[in-house]
Scaffold this active site. Sequence first.
Site, PDB file in Angstrom:
ATOM      1  N   CYS A 138       0.833  -1.215   0.000  1.00  0.00           N
ATOM      2  CA  CYS A 138       0.000   0.000   0.000  1.00  0.00           C
ATOM      3  C   CYS A 138       0.860   1.254   0.000  1.00  0.00           C
ATOM      4  CB  CYS A 138      -0.923  -0.002   1.222  1.00  0.00           C
ATOM      5  SG  CYS A 138      -2.348  -1.048   0.945  1.00  0.00           S
ATOM      6  N   CYS A 346     -13.466  -1.148 -43.566  1.00  0.00           N
ATOM      7  CA  CYS A 346     -13.121   0.268 -43.344  1.00  0.00           C
ATOM      8  C   CYS A 346     -14.377   1.138 -43.362  1.00  0.00           C
ATOM      9  CB  CYS A 346     -12.151   0.735 -44.426  1.00  0.00           C
ATOM     10  SG  CYS A 346     -11.724   2.492 -44.298  1.00  0.00           S
ATOM     11  N   CYS A 352      -6.542   6.631 -39.307  1.00  0.00           N
ATOM     12  CA  CYS A 352      -5.258   6.000 -39.619  1.00  0.00           C
ATOM     13  C   CYS A 352      -4.426   6.942 -40.481  1.00  0.00           C
ATOM     14  CB  CYS A 352      -5.474   4.660 -40.314  1.00  0.00           C
ATOM     15  SG  CYS A 352      -6.462   4.766 -41.828  1.00  0.00           S
ATOM     16  N   CYS A 384       4.631   0.114 -38.001  1.00  0.00           N
ATOM     17  CA  CYS A 384       4.697   0.538 -36.589  1.00  0.00           C
ATOM     18  C   CYS A 384       3.472   0.167 -35.770  1.00  0.00           C
ATOM     19  CB  CYS A 384       4.945   2.040 -36.510  1.00  0.00           C
ATOM     20  SG  CYS A 384       3.520   3.056 -36.952  1.00  0.00           S
ATOM     21  N   CYS A 387      -1.590   2.738 -36.817  1.00  0.00           N
ATOM     22  CA  CYS A 387      -2.911   2.734 -37.463  1.00  0.00           C
ATOM     23  C   CYS A 387      -3.824   1.685 -36.832  1.00  0.00           C
ATOM     24  CB  CYS A 387      -2.769   2.513 -38.961  1.00  0.00           C
ATOM     25  SG  CYS A 387      -1.790   1.084 -39.436  1.00  0.00           S
TER      26      CYS A 387
END
Lengths: 435, 449
Positions: A138, A346, A352, A384, A387
Amino acid sequence: MADLRTEFLGIKSPNPFWLASAPPTDKEYNVVRAFKAGWGGVVWKTLGEDPAVVNVNGPRYGAIWGADRRLLGFNNIELITDRPLDVNLREIKKVKREWPDRAVVVSLMVPCEERNWAAILSRVEETDADGVELNFGCPHGMSERGMGSAVGQVPEYIEMVARWCKAHTRMPVIVKLTPNITDIRHPARAAKDGGADAVSLINTINSIVSVDLDTMSPVPSIDGKGTHGGYCGPAVKPIALSMVSEIARDKATRGFPISAIGGVTTWRDAVEFMTLGATTVQVCTAAMTYGFAIVKELISGMSNWMDEKGYRSIDDFVGAAVPNVTDWQFLNLNYIAKAHINQDLCIKCGRCHIVCEDTSHQAITAKKNGNRHFEVIDAECVGCNLCVSVCPVANCITMVEMTSGTDPRTGRKIDRHYANWTTHPNNPNAVKAAE
Amino acid sequence: MPAAQGRPGPDIASGRLAADDYARNFADLHPPLDAHEALVESDRCYFCYDAPCMNACPTGIDIPLFIREINTGNPLGAAKTIFDENILGGMCARVCPTETLCEEACVRNEAEGEPVKIGLLQRHATDKAMVANAQFYKRAAPTGKRIAVVGAGPAGLACAHRLAVYGHDVVIFDAKPKPGGLNEYGIAAYKTVADFAQAEIDYILSIGGIAIENGKRLGQDFQLADLRRQFDAVFIGIGLAGVNQLHESGEESPGVEDAVEFIAELRQADDLANLKIGRRVAVIGGGMTAIDVAVQSKLLGAEDVTILYRRGKEEMKASEFEQDLAQTKGVTIKHWVRPRKIAVKEGSPVRIECEYTRDEGGRLKATGETFEFEADMVFKAIGQKFEPGPVPGLELVGGRLKVDNERRTSLPGVWAGGDCVHGGQDLTVAAVEDGKRAAESINRALSRQ
């Protein structure tokens, strides 16, 4: 039908879902309700010495919300139990007698003196509880008094108290760790070195959830002042997963039993912790958000997943992901993936595109032949995953591995051989050129 | 109809309903979102890039931004984002056919078939600002320029406000006793309750620098040439003063009424119970006015209301939402039917000889098959037309004023916008955009002088 029965340090429970030491396990009434709902075990809310601590008489909790006020992060400034010790002990004994198939572990926090620990342990033993959990976690209130995370932040203290406890009780001893440290492996090693039987983690993280902009007080506000609390709930799960995995793959603690805590909300969260080495999981915030009935989803979700995967008992998958946790330097730099947008899924929100365009690699179109159209430009895509992270539709954008041909971004041929940073020509400390 | 049997005359009466029923029937069609609903709904917005909703809005309101501002507890910021592009954002939130504009474009349609309720969110923000009387615009230093705006409808008001912001002085002339144009005299009552049109005008005029002269009709009380002489610029926003004719015999008879006039009368009525309505009502037409008069007839207590439209559902100018609304309120829509002869005999119900029609390669063809339709009241709602009389010398296209992209007419110093110009959409929001563009153009022109 998968078998969810769990044995942890010899403590048996019908499933790996325990309630963590917290308000839901403060007294007989709540715990009995939890057992009736189907929870496999509880860690009783932390007991201390008499006279009992007192809590603030104003708000104890604060929260961070997501969509439609879905609670994502939760913070508290509540202390350990504020009920007399003998009342708690009496109820623990009664509950354990009436629910012999469920795990009842008792959380403890007393001053850092051997006689104090010895005294409380002997009283807990009389309840026939299954084990004890040492609350070294705690981060608020009790830590100011030299307990909780004040102990958990000093590996030497952890080892010392664990050793005392093992010397003074026959019960299994679990050490609950604080995440408010720089390297979780050190306190875990100390617990093991002290002879503890397991660790549980994480306890809550130092936090201020918000500031009241009218009163300029941190929230929760007590008469215009606030203090840091302990953060938990879905938001902390990634931190907990990482810490659990560090202990699971550390040479010194590999195979050391772990009870995982930290934002477990769904069966999937629980399974993830278990694949990273935990045998049981402890839940608090999800129960405090939705009530005890969520355990039914945890049970059916895990059970169906196990059936689907062909796992017959939890031992079949506990730790299954641990070998795949590695250091960055060992990641395969020859692995090439490109984002792919499923045009049927989509919805054309364009998020994106704009995040890639504004903040990353300019690798997603906005238009095609004058029409709104979002498509990955492989020659720019570094794979990466940004998106994927921002797309509102699940599975609309996926990362697809390139297994042959040439990466249009680099012009290099796809090489299926594994090659990592340790041998990379750009690494000044490369051990040896790749073959 | 059995109940009407034995009665000689058409059944037209006022007070068909109990007082409570009038209040209930003409209450807000879309009750405003409360704070929680607004938060939940605003959370659904994806903050799209180059947002389709924004591109679908004739005034180009930055919709994702204002929704985000609502979601972060900044409704006044949201209101300013709206008013920056559309000073009549409050009315547009109520009357825009959002289902064919911003909400039709919302990507949530693609995602789960349910757009973000943009109209209601816009109302939430603009209501907050108006209730708080939050004023976002200060007049620039006086320019000494004076502009005449003819018509106090959405186009004229939007134009006047923008000009006032730039420091010009504006005089609005309007033929009607009250300003507002169709906002005051045309829109269905349940879309703009509690005298919203006038409240909005007060809010807009509080910028200062705008005088309104009501009861002044162009071409009658003053001439365009006078305005051109006396003012630095003129904006014409006089709407459509004429109504189309059926060119069928009998349409000038008593019992055959103009829907636009009836709606205006309804909007101005102090007590709806005093308004007379037929027991059986027929509406001829397929646009918003047809729906508005049909639905309001039903809400006034008409027993049977039937819209007669010469083409099919898809061809109706009224949006699908409006058609659904009519049908939900109990209005019957008969498609592929045209009135051929309207027979009115003194003291008798109106008899309409109808003929079925069909589409033959895009052309409407009468089938020759007829039937008789009887109603106590008939409304013509077959569209309005521009009356060019008051604006001599202005070039027309397609029967309406010719304007360029900046809303300049063929006469120097004269701009125009709203329903009276060619190429528009006959929507409040489009009129606002016209007024705004004209004001920008006028300001540019006057700044060059």
